[in-house]
Design a protein around this motif. Structure first.
Motif, PDB file in Angstrom:
ATOM      1  N   ASN A   1     -22.557  10.579  -3.211  1.00  0.00           N
ATOM      2  CA  ASN A   1     -23.314  10.690  -1.961  1.00  0.00           C
ATOM      3  C   ASN A   1     -22.538  10.209  -0.742  1.00  0.00           C
ATOM      4  N   GLN A   2     -21.495   9.384  -0.950  1.00  0.00           N
ATOM      5  CA  GLN A   2     -20.702   8.901   0.186  1.00  0.00           C
ATOM      6  C   GLN A   2     -20.118  10.045   1.013  1.00  0.00           C
ATOM      7  N   PHE A   3     -19.929  11.198   0.368  1.00  0.00           N
ATOM      8  CA  PHE A   3     -19.278  12.316   1.056  1.00  0.00           C
ATOM      9  C   PHE A   3     -20.273  13.250   1.739  1.00  0.00           C
ATOM     10  N   PHE A   4     -21.575  12.948   1.611  1.00  0.00           N
ATOM     11  CA  PHE A   4     -22.579  13.708   2.383  1.00  0.00           C
ATOM     12  C   PHE A   4     -23.808  12.833   2.614  1.00  0.00           C
ATOM     13  N   MET A   5     -23.539  11.623   3.105  1.00  0.00           N
ATOM     14  CA  MET A   5     -24.592  10.620   3.278  1.00  0.00           C
ATOM     15  C   MET A   5     -25.744  11.089   4.167  1.00  0.00           C
ATOM     16  N   ASP A   6     -25.450  11.933   5.150  1.00  0.00           N
ATOM     17  CA  ASP A   6     -26.483  12.354   6.096  1.00  0.00           C
ATOM     18  C   ASP A   6     -27.164  13.648   5.678  1.00  0.00           C
ATOM     19  N   LYS A   7     -26.931  14.102   4.454  1.00  0.00           N
ATOM     20  CA  LYS A   7     -27.442  15.409   4.033  1.00  0.00           C
ATOM     21  C   LYS A   7     -28.518  15.341   2.958  1.00  0.00           C
ATOM     22  N   ALA A   8     -28.951  14.138   2.592  1.00  0.00           N
ATOM     23  CA  ALA A   8     -29.889  14.008   1.481  1.00  0.00           C
ATOM     24  C   ALA A   8     -31.176  14.794   1.707  1.00  0.00           C
ATOM     25  N   THR A   9     -31.630  14.868   2.944  1.00  0.00           N
ATOM     26  CA  THR A   9     -32.877  15.580   3.244  1.00  0.00           C
ATOM     27  C   THR A   9     -32.629  16.888   3.993  1.00  0.00           C
TER      28      THR A   9
ATOM     29  N   SER B   1     -17.025  17.696 -17.384  1.00  0.00           N
ATOM     30  CA  SER B   1     -17.381  17.859 -15.974  1.00  0.00           C
ATOM     31  C   SER B   1     -16.347  17.140 -15.109  1.00  0.00           C
ATOM     32  N   LEU B   2     -16.460  17.321 -13.815  1.00  0.00           N
ATOM     33  CA  LEU B   2     -15.524  16.699 -12.874  1.00  0.00           C
ATOM     34  C   LEU B   2     -16.282  15.855 -11.868  1.00  0.00           C
ATOM     35  N   ALA B   3     -15.903  14.585 -11.761  1.00  0.00           N
ATOM     36  CA  ALA B   3     -16.491  13.690 -10.764  1.00  0.00           C
ATOM     37  C   ALA B   3     -15.820  13.906  -9.413  1.00  0.00           C
ATOM     38  N   GLN B   4     -16.615  14.016  -8.379  1.00  0.00           N
ATOM     39  CA  GLN B   4     -16.096  14.227  -7.026  1.00  0.00           C
ATOM     40  C   GLN B   4     -15.159  13.096  -6.611  1.00  0.00           C
ATOM     41  N   TRP B   5     -15.396  11.895  -7.160  1.00  0.00           N
ATOM     42  CA  TRP B   5     -14.570  10.747  -6.798  1.00  0.00           C
ATOM     43  C   TRP B   5     -13.105  10.955  -7.168  1.00  0.00           C
ATOM     44  N   SER B   6     -12.806  11.787  -8.146  1.00  0.00           N
ATOM     45  CA  SER B   6     -11.418  12.037  -8.540  1.00  0.00           C
ATOM     46  C   SER B   6     -10.586  12.558  -7.375  1.00  0.00           C
ATOM     47  N   LEU B   7     -11.245  13.214  -6.432  1.00  0.00           N
ATOM     48  CA  LEU B   7     -10.575  13.784  -5.259  1.00  0.00           C
ATOM     49  C   LEU B   7     -11.002  13.042  -3.989  1.00  0.00           C
ATOM     50  N   ASN B   8     -11.299  11.742  -4.130  1.00  0.00           N
ATOM     51  CA  ASN B   8     -11.910  11.013  -3.019  1.00  0.00           C
ATOM     52  C   ASN B   8     -11.054  11.007  -1.750  1.00  0.00           C
ATOM     53  N   LYS B   9      -9.716  10.949  -1.886  1.00  0.00           N
ATOM     54  CA  LYS B   9      -8.872  10.921  -0.687  1.00  0.00           C
ATOM     55  C   LYS B   9      -9.052  12.190   0.137  1.00  0.00           C
ATOM     56  N   SER B  10      -9.155  13.318  -0.530  1.00  0.00           N
ATOM     57  CA  SER B  10      -9.322  14.589   0.184  1.00  0.00           C
ATOM     58  C   SER B  10     -10.687  14.688   0.850  1.00  0.00           C
ATOM     59  N   PHE B  11     -11.695  14.078   0.239  1.00  0.00           N
ATOM     60  CA  PHE B  11     -13.018  14.100   0.861  1.00  0.00           C
ATOM     61  C   PHE B  11     -13.125  13.087   1.997  1.00  0.00           C
ATOM     62  N   PHE B  12     -12.464  11.952   1.847  1.00  0.00           N
ATOM     63  CA  PHE B  12     -12.481  10.967   2.922  1.00  0.00           C
ATOM     64  C   PHE B  12     -11.721  11.446   4.151  1.00  0.00           C
ATOM     65  N   ASP B  13     -10.587  12.144   3.941  1.00  0.00           N
ATOM     66  CA  ASP B  13      -9.818  12.600   5.105  1.00  0.00           C
ATOM     67  C   ASP B  13     -10.283  13.966   5.623  1.00  0.00           C
ATOM     68  N   LYS B  14     -11.360  14.477   5.013  1.00  0.00           N
ATOM     69  CA  LYS B  14     -12.013  15.713   5.467  1.00  0.00           C
ATOM     70  C   LYS B  14     -11.204  16.982   5.197  1.00  0.00           C
ATOM     71  N   SER B  15     -10.128  16.871   4.406  1.00  0.00           N
ATOM     72  CA  SER B  15      -9.415  18.096   4.057  1.00  0.00           C
ATOM     73  C   SER B  15     -10.229  18.932   3.070  1.00  0.00           C
ATOM     74  N   LEU B  16     -11.188  18.310   2.400  1.00  0.00           N
ATOM     75  CA  LEU B  16     -12.170  19.008   1.589  1.00  0.00           C
ATOM     76  C   LEU B  16     -13.558  18.569   2.020  1.00  0.00           C
ATOM     77  N   SER B  17     -14.520  19.458   1.912  1.00  0.00           N
ATOM     78  CA  SER B  17     -15.912  19.091   2.134  1.00  0.00           C
ATOM     79  C   SER B  17     -16.667  19.245   0.820  1.00  0.00           C
ATOM     80  N   THR B  18     -17.824  18.629   0.754  1.00  0.00           N
ATOM     81  CA  THR B  18     -18.626  18.725  -0.465  1.00  0.00           C
ATOM     82  C   THR B  18     -18.960  20.169  -0.794  1.00  0.00           C
TER      83      THR B  18
END
Length: 315
Positions: free
Chosen positions: A78-86, A41-58
């Motif tokens: 969850n850091q990349f969609f903290m406001d989406k849990a509900t 499997s692939l952990a989202q954290w591997s691409l953390n820079k792209s998710f932090f700078d918003k060039s990728l979304s979850t």
């Protein structure tokens, strides 16, 4: 004794075989051992820079995993969609993106929701409550687990007691949805293999386990922090993995850099995967590249290639 004809002999063997099946299944000599295998499997954290700078979304993540790396299972952060849990609209859309690319959603790594191992019981209970929505989000996404951290106490005895309380409460809640609570060795006492294994043993729930990470075995730093100051006490990686594997519901293959032969130059992957095989773990192994010498994309591919090679050798 009268000599048996060939036909009589074959008929007799057939009766013996049929009797063995009726008595307890096929004879042992007729059952081939199942080849050892695990999936990647692939952990989202591997691409953390792209998710932090918003060039990728979850929402992009399942497609990226499949189309860029040919990986069919993902681990969210969850850091990349903290406001989406509900947010059921978002979660349903993420489900659809995963389905569109034939990608399985495995787990959510949960950070920033309070310290589960803190001594103050009011804060501890609030942290437990904060995690409930992520259990529900994981269930919505069809995941099997959430990954949690055990932080918050300065004394080992306090950490152990609070950790057992929080994990017991969380796993009791998550069991109603079939979701496991997995603890990663992720700083502080949780990075001490024997101490974490002791907590999991005392919790004793099928809905609470470990997520062994190939890195993160520094359990004491110079300034008493979790990440920034120099490490002064580090647990043996291979001993720690061995102690956590009996509880493993997921495995995180951390990689930093590679030598000219494609091996991880800091961590003996072959040795670790022998430990994983000895535990007969057949779940997913998640790629979590954190190096700097290769791009995130090339680091993921290098890690995948190494894991696939070792998997072939172990099979």
């Amino acid at each position: 004794m009268a000599q048996m004809s060939r036909r009589q002999c074959l008929a007799g063997l057939g009766s013996i075989f049929a009797g063995s099946v009726l008595a307890g299944g096929a004879p042992t000599w007729a059952v081939a051992p199942k080849p050892y295998h695990f999936d990647i499997s692939l952990a989202q954290w591997s691409l953390n820079k792209s998710f932090f700078d918003k060039s990728l979304s979850t929402l992009d993540f399942p497609a990226v995993a499949r189309t860029s790396f040919d990986i069919g299972a993902v681990e969210y952060v969850n850091q990349f969609f903290m406001d989406k849990a509900t947010d059921s609209v978002f979660l349903t859309a993420l489900n659809q993106r995963a389905a569109d690319h034939n990608v399985k959603s495995l787990l959510i790594m949960v950070d920033g929701e309070g310290d589960l191992s803190v001594v103050d019981d009011k804060r501890r209970r609030q942290a437990v409550s904060n995690h409930y929505k992520w259990v529900e989000a994981a269930a919505h996404l069809g995941c099997h687990s959430i990954r949690v951290n055990l932080h918050g106490s300065g004394r080992a005895e306090d950490w152990h007691r609070s950790s057992v309380q929080s994990l017991s409460e969380l796993s009791e809640f998550s069991a109603t949805m079939g979701i496991k609570i997995l603890v990663e060795n992720h700083g502080g006492f949780s990075s001490h293999g024997a101490k974490l294994a002791g907590v999991l043993a005392q919790v004793g729930s099928p809905f609470c386990g470990s997520m062994p990470d190939f890195g993160n075995f520094c359990y004491q730093r110079a300034s008493g922090d979790l990440w920034d100051s120099p490490c002064v006490k580090e647990y043996d990686i291979y001993q720690g993995i061995a102690e956590l594997m009996p509880y493993a519901g997921a495995v995180s293959a951390k990689a930093y850099r590679f030598d000219s032969e494609g091996n991880e130059s800091q961590i003996n992957f072959q040795r670790i995967f022998n430990i994983i095989k000895a535990a007969d773990y057949r779940g997913y192994v998640g790629i979590e590249y954190e190096g700097h010498e290769l791009s995130a994309e090339d680091g993921i591919r290098a890690t995948k290639k190494l894991i696939e090679r070792i998997r072939g050798e172990l099979a």
